[in-house]
Design a protein around this motif. Sequence first.
Motif, PDB file in Angstrom:
ATOM      1  N   GLY A  34      -7.725   0.384 -24.791  1.00 26.50           N
ATOM      2  CA  GLY A  34      -8.505  -0.771 -24.325  1.00 26.50           C
ATOM      3  C   GLY A  34      -9.733  -0.266 -23.599  1.00 26.50           C
ATOM      4  O   GLY A  34      -9.962  -0.572 -22.434  1.00 26.50           O
ATOM      5  N   GLY A  36     -12.691  -0.823 -22.878  1.00 23.48           N
ATOM      6  CA  GLY A  36     -13.778  -1.774 -22.652  1.00 23.48           C
ATOM      7  C   GLY A  36     -14.491  -1.412 -21.366  1.00 23.48           C
ATOM      8  O   GLY A  36     -14.759  -0.232 -21.100  1.00 23.48           O
ATOM      9  N   ALA A  37     -14.764  -2.423 -20.537  1.00 26.77           N
ATOM     10  CA  ALA A  37     -15.588  -2.206 -19.348  1.00 26.77           C
ATOM     11  C   ALA A  37     -14.963  -1.174 -18.393  1.00 26.77           C
ATOM     12  O   ALA A  37     -15.553  -0.128 -18.112  1.00 26.77           O
ATOM     13  N   ILE A  38     -13.763  -1.463 -17.914  1.00 21.49           N
ATOM     14  CA  ILE A  38     -13.142  -0.576 -16.929  1.00 21.49           C
ATOM     15  C   ILE A  38     -12.722   0.756 -17.545  1.00 21.49           C
ATOM     16  O   ILE A  38     -13.036   1.839 -17.035  1.00 21.49           O
ATOM     17  N   ARG A  60     -12.073  -1.603 -30.430  1.00 20.79           N
ATOM     18  CA  ARG A  60     -12.175  -2.269 -31.736  1.00 20.79           C
ATOM     19  C   ARG A  60     -13.523  -2.989 -31.843  1.00 20.79           C
ATOM     20  O   ARG A  60     -14.263  -3.091 -30.859  1.00 20.79           O
ATOM     21  N   THR A 104      -5.948  -0.300 -20.264  1.00 16.38           N
ATOM     22  CA  THR A 104      -6.903  -1.268 -19.700  1.00 16.38           C
ATOM     23  C   THR A 104      -7.269  -2.379 -20.685  1.00 16.38           C
ATOM     24  O   THR A 104      -8.435  -2.777 -20.760  1.00 16.38           O
ATOM     25  N   ASN A 131      -5.735  -6.352 -14.100  1.00 14.97           N
ATOM     26  CA  ASN A 131      -5.430  -7.424 -13.151  1.00 14.97           C
ATOM     27  C   ASN A 131      -4.143  -8.073 -13.625  1.00 14.97           C
ATOM     28  O   ASN A 131      -3.765  -7.970 -14.780  1.00 14.97           O
ATOM     29  N   MET A 156     -17.267  -3.684 -13.546  1.00 14.80           N
ATOM     30  CA  MET A 156     -17.932  -3.116 -14.733  1.00 14.80           C
ATOM     31  C   MET A 156     -18.080  -4.203 -15.798  1.00 14.80           C
ATOM     32  O   MET A 156     -17.307  -5.158 -15.819  1.00 14.80           O
ATOM     33  N   ARG A 316     -13.630 -16.657 -25.348  1.00 13.64           N
ATOM     34  CA  ARG A 316     -12.378 -15.895 -25.440  1.00 13.64           C
ATOM     35  C   ARG A 316     -11.388 -16.432 -24.425  1.00 13.64           C
ATOM     36  O   ARG A 316     -11.784 -16.964 -23.394  1.00 13.64           O
ATOM     37  N   GLU A 319      -7.990 -14.536 -18.328  1.00 20.39           N
ATOM     38  CA  GLU A 319      -6.757 -14.055 -17.693  1.00 20.39           C
ATOM     39  C   GLU A 319      -6.288 -15.014 -16.587  1.00 20.39           C
ATOM     40  O   GLU A 319      -5.511 -14.619 -15.732  1.00 20.39           O
TER      41      GLU A 319
HETATM   42  N1  LIG Z   1     -14.338  -5.402 -15.715  1.00 22.07           N
HETATM   43  C1  LIG Z   1     -14.040  -5.292 -14.423  1.00 22.07           C
HETATM   44  O1  LIG Z   1     -14.925  -5.142 -13.570  1.00 22.07           O
HETATM   45  C2  LIG Z   1     -12.616  -5.291 -13.958  1.00 22.07           C
HETATM   46  C3  LIG Z   1     -12.364  -5.058 -12.604  1.00 22.07           C
HETATM   47  C4  LIG Z   1     -11.061  -5.016 -12.158  1.00 22.07           C
HETATM   48  C5  LIG Z   1     -10.028  -5.203 -13.053  1.00 22.07           C
HETATM   49  N2  LIG Z   1     -10.298  -5.438 -14.352  1.00 22.07           N
HETATM   50  C6  LIG Z   1      -9.147  -5.642 -15.235  1.00 22.07           C
HETATM   51  O2  LIG Z   1      -9.074  -4.562 -16.149  1.00 22.07           O
HETATM   52  C7  LIG Z   1      -8.539  -5.027 -17.392  1.00 22.07           C
HETATM   53  C8  LIG Z   1      -9.555  -4.712 -18.465  1.00 22.07           C
HETATM   54  O3  LIG Z   1     -10.728  -5.458 -18.182  1.00 22.07           O
HETATM   55  P1  LIG Z   1     -12.112  -5.157 -18.881  1.00 22.07           P
HETATM   56  O4  LIG Z   1     -13.127  -5.978 -18.177  1.00 22.07           O
HETATM   57  O5  LIG Z   1     -12.318  -3.703 -19.002  1.00 22.07           O
HETATM   58  O6  LIG Z   1     -11.816  -5.784 -20.312  1.00 22.07           O
HETATM   59  P2  LIG Z   1     -12.585  -5.529 -21.680  1.00 22.07           P
HETATM   60  O7  LIG Z   1     -13.986  -5.108 -21.418  1.00 22.07           O
HETATM   61  O8  LIG Z   1     -12.339  -6.719 -22.533  1.00 22.07           O
HETATM   62  O9  LIG Z   1     -11.833  -4.257 -22.267  1.00 22.07           O
HETATM   63  C9  LIG Z   1     -10.647  -4.297 -22.979  1.00 22.07           C
HETATM   64  C10 LIG Z   1     -10.935  -3.712 -24.332  1.00 22.07           C
HETATM   65  O10 LIG Z   1      -9.720  -3.498 -25.017  1.00 22.07           O
HETATM   66  C11 LIG Z   1      -9.923  -3.843 -26.376  1.00 22.07           C
HETATM   67  N3  LIG Z   1      -8.627  -4.062 -26.997  1.00 22.07           N
HETATM   68  C12 LIG Z   1      -7.697  -4.998 -26.697  1.00 22.07           C
HETATM   69  N4  LIG Z   1      -6.607  -4.833 -27.480  1.00 22.07           N
HETATM   70  C13 LIG Z   1      -6.872  -3.784 -28.293  1.00 22.07           C
HETATM   71  C14 LIG Z   1      -6.165  -3.128 -29.324  1.00 22.07           C
HETATM   72  N5  LIG Z   1      -4.946  -3.534 -29.680  1.00 22.07           N
HETATM   73  N6  LIG Z   1      -6.748  -2.094 -29.949  1.00 22.07           N
HETATM   74  C15 LIG Z   1      -7.960  -1.678 -29.609  1.00 22.07           C
HETATM   75  N7  LIG Z   1      -8.700  -2.245 -28.626  1.00 22.07           N
HETATM   76  C16 LIG Z   1      -8.157  -3.288 -27.990  1.00 22.07           C
HETATM   77  C17 LIG Z   1     -10.760  -5.081 -26.285  1.00 22.07           C
HETATM   78  O11 LIG Z   1     -11.346  -5.414 -27.515  1.00 22.07           O
HETATM   79  P3  LIG Z   1     -11.817  -6.943 -27.771  1.00 22.07           P
HETATM   80  O12 LIG Z   1     -13.046  -7.117 -26.929  1.00 22.07           O
HETATM   81  O13 LIG Z   1     -12.064  -6.990 -29.222  1.00 22.07           O
HETATM   82  O14 LIG Z   1     -10.692  -7.847 -27.323  1.00 22.07           O
HETATM   83  C18 LIG Z   1     -11.780  -4.634 -25.220  1.00 22.07           C
HETATM   84  O15 LIG Z   1     -12.835  -3.884 -25.758  1.00 22.07           O
HETATM   85  C19 LIG Z   1      -8.300  -6.522 -17.212  1.00 22.07           C
HETATM   86  O16 LIG Z   1      -6.985  -6.758 -16.832  1.00 22.07           O
HETATM   87  C20 LIG Z   1      -9.257  -6.889 -16.086  1.00 22.07           C
HETATM   88  O17 LIG Z   1      -8.872  -8.041 -15.367  1.00 22.07           O
HETATM   89  C21 LIG Z   1     -11.556  -5.486 -14.842  1.00 22.07           C
END
Ligand SMILES: NC(=O)c1ccc[n+]([C@@H]2O[C@H](COP(=O)([O-])OP(=O)(O)OC[C@H]3O[C@@H](n4cnc5c(N)ncnc54)[C@H](OP(=O)(O)O)[C@@H]3O)[C@@H](O)[C@H]2O)c1
Length: 375
Positions: A34, A36-38, A60, A104, A131, A156, A316, A319
Motif C-alpha cells: 500500500g 501510497g502517501a504514507i 496499483r 499502509t 488509522n 502526506m 472513494r 475511513e
Molecule cells: N496520508 C496521511 O497523511 C496519513 C496520516 C496518518 C495516517 N494515515 C493512514 O495511513 C493509511 C494509508 O493512508 P494513505 O493516505 O497513505 O493512503 P493511500 O495514499 O490511499 O495509500 C494506500 C495505497 O495502497 C494502495 N492499495 C490498496 N490496496 C492495494 C492492493 N491490494 N495492492 C496494491 N496496492 C493497494 C492504494 O491504491 P488505490 O489508490 O488504487 O486504492 C493506495 O495507493 C490509512 O489508514 C490512513 O488513514 C495516513
Amino acid sequence: MTATSTASTLSTVPSANAKSAANDTAVKKISVIGAGAIGAMFGGLIKRNNPDIDVVMIARGDHLETMQERGYVELRGDWGNVNAQVTASSEPSAIEGSDLVLFTVKTQDTATTAQRFAESIGDATVVSLQNGINQHILSQTIRKDRLLVGMTATNMAIVAPGVIECARRGVSVIGPASKDVTPEVVENARRLLDSSGLPVEASEQILGVQYNKLLFNTMGYASVLSATDFLSGGIFNRNWRNSVALPILQEGFRVLSAAGIPLQKASGGSDVLRFHRLMRILNVPGLDSLVRLVAQGPLHPPRLVFSVYQDLMRDRPTEIDYVNGEIARLASESGVPAPYNSEVVRMVHKMEKSKEKHFMSREEIAQHFRSLGAK
Ligand SMILES: NC(=O)c1ccc[n+]([C@@H]2O[C@H](COP(=O)([O-])OP(=O)(O)OC[C@H]3O[C@@H](n4cnc5c(N)ncnc54)[C@H](OP(=O)(O)O)[C@@H]3O)[C@@H](O)[C@H]2O)c1
C-alpha cells in the motif's frame, strides 16, 4: 541501487540519526504494502538514508505504472524535491525475502490485502501505520510475534502519480500488537523506520497511543464536513471549536472511559489530552485577537489535508467507519450515547453517496452540532 537527488536542498531532507539502521547490515530488503502517501514517503526516505537496502513498493493503477516507468518515487517536502530509487510491483512475489513490511493500505482494504500477501510476507516483521484499530484483522493472517501496529502524526498526500508530498513531519509511534512480540523486534523495527529521518518512537501501550490519534481524527474528519482547515479555520475559531471539536472530543473521552480503554499520551502536539487543555485555554477571554493573529499571520500552522477529504473528492470510500465510527461502535457496545461522532459518520456517508460534493459552511456545521447538544 542508489538513491538520487534532483534538488539542491538535499541537506534538509530528513536524515537518519546516529541510532538509525543506516549501519545495520542485517537489513537487506523492506517492502511497503500500500505504497501510497504514507507508505511511499516512509519507504522512499528509508531508501535515501540506507542506499544498500532494497525497497519494494506495492501499489496499483497510475501511481504504480509511474513508479515502474521511472524506477523511483519523487518525495516533496520542506526540503525540496528528491527521488528515491525503488522497485514497484503489484505482485505478492515481489515482497518475498523482506526483513520488514510496512503495511499502509486504507483500513477498509486491510483484510483482503493481508490475505493476498500473507504467504509472501513469511517471517518478516510487519508494521501497520494505518488509522483505525486493525490488529484483530491483521493477526488473523500475520505471525503474532512479528506484528507491530502504530500511528503517525505526519501528514502526506499523493499529489500526482509517483509523487508524494509531506505537509507535516510529526512523530510516529509503533509498538507490539501482542505480548508475543519481543522488545528486540520492536526496537529493530523502530530503528529502521526512524532511519527515514522522520522521528519514530516505541511504546508498550500502543493501543492507547492509537486511540489518542484516533480522537484527533474524530475532530479532523468533522472539519472536512465544511472543508474547513482543521487548525487555522477550525480549532482557532471559537464557535467551531466549542460547538464541534470539544463536544466530539469529550464524547470520545467518555466513550473510551466507559469501554475501559486507557488513553496513552504521545509526544508534544500529538498528545490529545494536552490538545484538549489547549483548546480550553483558547477560550480564556481576550485571547481571540491573539489567536486570530497566529491563525492568519506568517506563523500560521500548516494546512492539514485529511484523507477523508481526499477520498470524498476522488469519489472513494472513506475511513469514517473506523474513526468516528469506531467511537460510535464502542459507545453502542458500552451502552453510552455518542450523538456527535455518529452524526459525523452519517454526514460523511451521505457525502460519499452524492455525486456533487456539497460542503456546508463552518457556521452551518457549528449550528447543526449545537442543535444536537440541545436535544
Ligand atoms: N496520508 C496521511 O497523511 C496519513 C496520516 C496518518 C495516517 N494515515 C493512514 O495511513 C493509511 C494509508 O493512508 P494513505 O493516505 O497513505 O493512503 P493511500 O495514499 O490511499 O495509500 C494506500 C495505497 O495502497 C494502495 N492499495 C490498496 N490496496 C492495494 C492492493 N491490494 N495492492 C496494491 N496496492 C493497494 C492504494 O491504491 P488505490 O489508490 O488504487 O486504492 C493506495 O495507493 C490509512 O489508514 C490512513 O488513514 C495516513
